[in-house]
Design a protein around this motif. Sequence first.
Motif, PDB file in Angstrom:
ATOM      1  N   UNK A  26       8.381   6.831  -6.283  1.00 25.72           N
ATOM      2  CA  UNK A  26       8.981   5.931  -5.286  1.00 25.72           C
ATOM      3  C   UNK A  26      10.347   5.404  -5.717  1.00 25.72           C
ATOM      4  N   UNK A  27      10.853   5.894  -6.844  1.00 23.84           N
ATOM      5  CA  UNK A  27      12.175   5.489  -7.326  1.00 23.84           C
ATOM      6  C   UNK A  27      12.273   3.968  -7.489  1.00 23.84           C
ATOM      7  N   UNK A  28      11.282   3.417  -8.195  1.00 24.00           N
ATOM      8  CA  UNK A  28      11.256   1.974  -8.459  1.00 24.00           C
ATOM      9  C   UNK A  28      11.208   1.764  -9.962  1.00 24.00           C
ATOM     10  N   UNK A  29      11.321   0.510 -10.382  1.00 26.04           N
ATOM     11  CA  UNK A  29      11.290   0.177 -11.799  1.00 26.04           C
ATOM     12  C   UNK A  29      10.209  -0.869 -12.054  1.00 26.04           C
ATOM     13  N   UNK A  79       3.856   4.500 -14.209  1.00 24.88           N
ATOM     14  CA  UNK A  79       4.980   5.398 -14.490  1.00 24.88           C
ATOM     15  C   UNK A  79       5.089   6.495 -13.430  1.00 24.88           C
ATOM     16  N   UNK A  80       3.945   6.980 -12.965  1.00 29.06           N
ATOM     17  CA  UNK A  80       3.971   7.962 -11.877  1.00 29.06           C
ATOM     18  C   UNK A  80       4.544   7.343 -10.607  1.00 29.06           C
ATOM     19  N   UNK A  81       4.158   6.087 -10.329  1.00 20.43           N
ATOM     20  CA  UNK A  81       4.678   5.403  -9.145  1.00 20.43           C
ATOM     21  C   UNK A  81       6.190   5.193  -9.259  1.00 20.43           C
ATOM     22  N   UNK A  82       6.667   4.861 -10.465  1.00 20.20           N
ATOM     23  CA  UNK A  82       8.106   4.694 -10.669  1.00 20.20           C
ATOM     24  C   UNK A  82       8.861   5.979 -10.334  1.00 20.20           C
ATOM     25  N   UNK A 110       0.813  -1.212   0.000  1.00 22.03           N
ATOM     26  CA  UNK A 110       0.000   0.000   0.000  1.00 22.03           C
ATOM     27  C   UNK A 110       0.849   1.266   0.000  1.00 22.03           C
ATOM     28  N   UNK A 111       2.069   1.169   0.454  1.00 21.84           N
ATOM     29  CA  UNK A 111       2.919   2.363   0.536  1.00 21.84           C
ATOM     30  C   UNK A 111       3.327   2.869  -0.840  1.00 21.84           C
ATOM     31  N   UNK A 112       3.224   2.031  -1.842  1.00 23.89           N
ATOM     32  CA  UNK A 112       3.623   2.423  -3.189  1.00 23.89           C
ATOM     33  C   UNK A 112       2.423   2.525  -4.134  1.00 23.89           C
ATOM     34  N   UNK A 113       1.246   2.712  -3.573  1.00 22.44           N
ATOM     35  CA  UNK A 113       0.050   2.873  -4.404  1.00 22.44           C
ATOM     36  C   UNK A 113       0.081   4.227  -5.100  1.00 22.44           C
TER      37      UNK A 113
END
Length: 296
Positions: free
Chosen positions: A237-240, A231-234, A157-160
Amino acid sequence: MGDPMGMEAKAPGSVFTPGKRRRMNLVAICGNIFVPWFVFSGIFGGMSFSLHYQKPVLAWLLVLVGLALTGVSGFLAQKTKQVEREEMWYTFSTVALLIATVTAAVFGDMNFWYNMQPFYDIENLNTYPSVNPAREKGQQLMDAGRVYFADGAGLDMRKAMGFKNLDLYCVAPIVHGEDQLASYDFWAVGVNCCSGVSSDFRCGEFNNPHARSGLRLMRDDQRPFFRLAVQQAEAAYNIKATHPLFFYWMQDPVAEMNAYRDDGFKYYLLGIFTHFAFNVFCVVAAVVGFSKIGRL
């Protein structure tokens, strides 16, 4: 000279002549009750179910057949104008067949689009058990329709994230444990079930502790917006997410998939019975109207 009143009495009586009995055209009445209904039922079924999925050209050919029958009825109405009784029922039949054909095509296509096509699409895809999001990659499950994730899998949920475009397209990554993943390729999705400004996600069975499965998103019109949310989440949150796959998060994807099929059959039955009732009402109204103007 004979009595003109006597001649009038021997002449063909007016429909308003007291005591004059008119015979109903039962063949025309029954034909106008059942023929448009048969046309509606056939086209509605062809446009709703597997014929439309496997051979869409044939499904639309049924619509053309319905329009052709409408044209034939209209031609007969013009040809028999001199016979008033026949012409009125042919005209009614033309309108009834046109309504049956158009409504069956429109509502059948809607039933197929919203219910039966997702069912057929998912049914034709693979089922994958015990998928670990930390080890499996999206490229390995590109043909997944139903996915059962391994024990310990859940939603982060932290990366929603949500992407707003009229509706709010919500995504949350499916993870295994607390470790950071090299690529977040599995995402739970939903529409209008998150705030879009904070890391909350209330889509599907998000609060069901037994939910650990996904049913593949099959709506092509929604997929680009969920991709933009990822793409916004990437970025946030600096994820791929190299090859993101989108799923509805739930406990029993088979039951959900079968619900699509059940809804398709339910709306088909509702449609054919509703059209039959509507057509019977129109025929009864026509009988009453034609009897008043003497063209029954």
